[in-house]
Design a protein around this motif. Sequence first.
Motif, mmCIF file in Angstrom:
data_model
loop_
_atom_site.group_PDB
_atom_site.id
_atom_site.type_symbol
_atom_site.label_atom_id
_atom_site.label_comp_id
_atom_site.label_asym_id
_atom_site.label_seq_id
_atom_site.Cartn_x
_atom_site.Cartn_y
_atom_site.Cartn_z
ATOM 1 N N THR A 88 40.933 42.606 50.598
ATOM 2 C CA THR A 88 39.525 42.168 50.666
ATOM 3 C C THR A 88 38.981 42.046 49.239
ATOM 4 O O THR A 88 39.625 42.516 48.287
ATOM 5 N N GLY A 89 37.807 41.485 49.134
ATOM 6 C CA GLY A 89 37.143 41.440 47.833
ATOM 7 C C GLY A 89 36.903 42.842 47.304
ATOM 8 O O GLY A 89 37.165 43.134 46.140
ATOM 9 N N MET A 90 36.406 43.740 48.159
ATOM 10 C CA MET A 90 36.134 45.109 47.719
ATOM 11 C C MET A 90 37.410 45.824 47.291
ATOM 12 O O MET A 90 37.383 46.669 46.387
ATOM 13 N N ALA A 91 38.543 45.522 47.954
ATOM 14 C CA ALA A 91 39.813 46.169 47.580
ATOM 15 C C ALA A 91 40.223 45.754 46.169
ATOM 16 O O ALA A 91 40.707 46.582 45.388
ATOM 17 N N ALA B 274 37.713 36.325 48.200
ATOM 18 C CA ALA B 274 38.272 35.058 48.716
ATOM 19 C C ALA B 274 37.807 34.795 50.139
ATOM 20 O O ALA B 274 37.928 33.685 50.656
ATOM 21 N N THR B 275 37.276 35.853 50.759
ATOM 22 C CA THR B 275 36.697 35.781 52.103
ATOM 23 C C THR B 275 35.600 34.714 52.201
ATOM 24 O O THR B 275 35.350 34.182 53.286
ATOM 25 N N LYS B 276 34.959 34.424 51.091
ATOM 26 C CA LYS B 276 33.785 33.554 51.101
ATOM 27 C C LYS B 276 34.200 32.106 50.820
ATOM 28 O O LYS B 276 34.869 31.502 51.628
ATOM 29 N N PHE B 277 33.793 31.541 49.667
ATOM 30 C CA PHE B 277 34.016 30.110 49.434
ATOM 31 C C PHE B 277 35.482 29.733 49.274
ATOM 32 O O PHE B 277 35.877 28.638 49.687
ATOM 33 N N VAL C 277 33.895 39.574 35.506
ATOM 34 C CA VAL C 277 32.855 38.772 36.162
ATOM 35 C C VAL C 277 33.243 38.497 37.607
ATOM 36 O O VAL C 277 34.353 38.031 37.889
ATOM 37 N N ASP C 278 32.345 38.799 38.538
ATOM 38 C CA ASP C 278 32.516 38.430 39.949
ATOM 39 C C ASP C 278 32.052 36.978 40.099
ATOM 40 O O ASP C 278 30.865 36.676 39.958
ATOM 41 N N ASN C 279 33.000 36.096 40.381
ATOM 42 C CA ASN C 279 32.727 34.647 40.422
ATOM 43 C C ASN C 279 32.662 34.124 41.870
ATOM 44 O O ASN C 279 32.837 32.935 42.106
HETATM 45 C C1 LIG Z 1 31.441 39.526 49.970
HETATM 46 C C2 LIG Z 1 31.410 39.802 48.519
HETATM 47 C C3 LIG Z 1 32.216 40.806 47.955
HETATM 48 C C4 LIG Z 1 33.117 41.688 48.801
HETATM 49 O O1 LIG Z 1 34.119 40.958 49.426
HETATM 50 P P1 LIG Z 1 34.839 41.402 50.812
HETATM 51 O O2 LIG Z 1 35.894 40.367 50.951
HETATM 52 O O3 LIG Z 1 33.801 41.396 51.882
HETATM 53 O O4 LIG Z 1 35.369 42.771 50.587
HETATM 54 C C5 LIG Z 1 32.165 40.991 46.587
HETATM 55 N N1 LIG Z 1 31.346 40.259 45.806
HETATM 56 C C6 LIG Z 1 30.544 39.293 46.311
HETATM 57 C C7 LIG Z 1 29.661 38.511 45.402
HETATM 58 C C8 LIG Z 1 30.549 39.036 47.676
HETATM 59 O O5 LIG Z 1 29.737 38.083 48.177
#
Ligand SMILES: *Cc1c(COP(=O)(O)O)cnc(C)c1O
Length: 394
Positions: A86-89, A207-210, A183-185
């Motif tokens: 996941t993103g958090m991982a 990567a869950t998002k866009f 940086v969180d992109n």
């Molecule tokens: C959703 C999100 C995360 C966390 O990602 P997960 O895949 O839900 O763990 C981190 N940063 C941003 C900006 C997000 O939108």
Amino acid sequence: MEEKTPRPGTKCVWSGEEEYLMQGATQVPVVHSVSYGFDDVDEWLAVAKGEKEGHIYGRNTNPTVHAFEEKVRSLENAEAATSASTGMAIISATLFSLLRPGDRVVSVKDTYGGTNVLFTEFLPKIGVTVTLCDTIDHDQIEAEIGKGCQIVYLESPTNPTTKVVDIARLAAVGREAHATVVVDNTFATPINQQPLALGADLVVHSATKFLGGHADALGGVVCGEKSLIDTIYHYREINGATLHPMAAYLLLRGMKTLELRIQQQNRSAMRVASFLETHDAVGQVYYPGLASHEGHQIASKQMQGFGGMLSFMLKDNTFDAVRRFIPRLRFAHAAANLGSVETIVGPPATTSHVECTPEERAAMGIPESLIRYSTGIEDIDDLIDDLQQALGKV
Ligand SMILES: *Cc1c(COP(=O)(O)O)cnc(C)c1O
């Protein structure tokens, strides 16, 4: 003749796949194997020692997962990339592998909710000090970095009010202080913003998002210099939050259309934001593409497009108004995620800032009637019509 580097839209389709196309297949296979056999023990030993490329065990590496990492690496123009479930991982792996007791992180107040919990709850537990600055107070952030820190952690644009931080300016100060700049992109994607080119050391993504873009797979990825990525990978292989091969396949497939989707979402979000800004029932609109946005200048300098995320408040600044408005939208999921092909709406009061009181949200600059709008790829005229009819009834 030297081969030209392909442009982003081409990389989305082609990058990272070639090595794993088997038996003439034109698509990367989903490799579900947990382990990989060797005919030759010496070869096994060479792979185990990292002297030769290859796969041994699925918690460490997997061909489908590697193809996904390669595609993102290529788009971020990075030396190396590694992923997590996941993103958090991947954000956790990045912070926990690079920090040790006594270290200090400088970041901003408006990071993603989960990241904020790492900063306020979990990093202090291992003796790491975290200083969270006002997100757009660049002078304060610079002063805090100047006092010394090991990590500068930035996010731009932020959730939910799309605040913009000057990545090049802060990355330069961070590097001078010998800190690793992360940086969180996630909101911008490599199509709209390339933090490494702006001077960051590491770029992380949910990567869950866009990137995946279809709200059907979770994943996270980090890109940067090989030595840093090796450190993060080593933590992740032991921590065990490995990206699943099926999720990697879905993300890889979603990414084929990343450039197309982002171009459409950039255009549509701009239209939606401009429409909302002139509507009687709407208060403040937050979108970096609007000239009225406080971060518009910086965004214009560091982004090629302003992204699909925006938020706005209703003139009737009450949660009751939100309660009436959201169910009237026909073409929008009321849900917690973002960045998908479908339009998604959600109030921060129920998603990213659910644990805060109305007063705390107000203090953070989050009005009760704020609505986060993740623009999908629907026909833009339908989205405008839909907003028009739903606003007409608030
Ligand atoms: C959703 C999100 C995360 C966390 O990602 P997960 O895949 O839900 O763990 C981190 N940063 C941003 C900006 C997000 O939108």
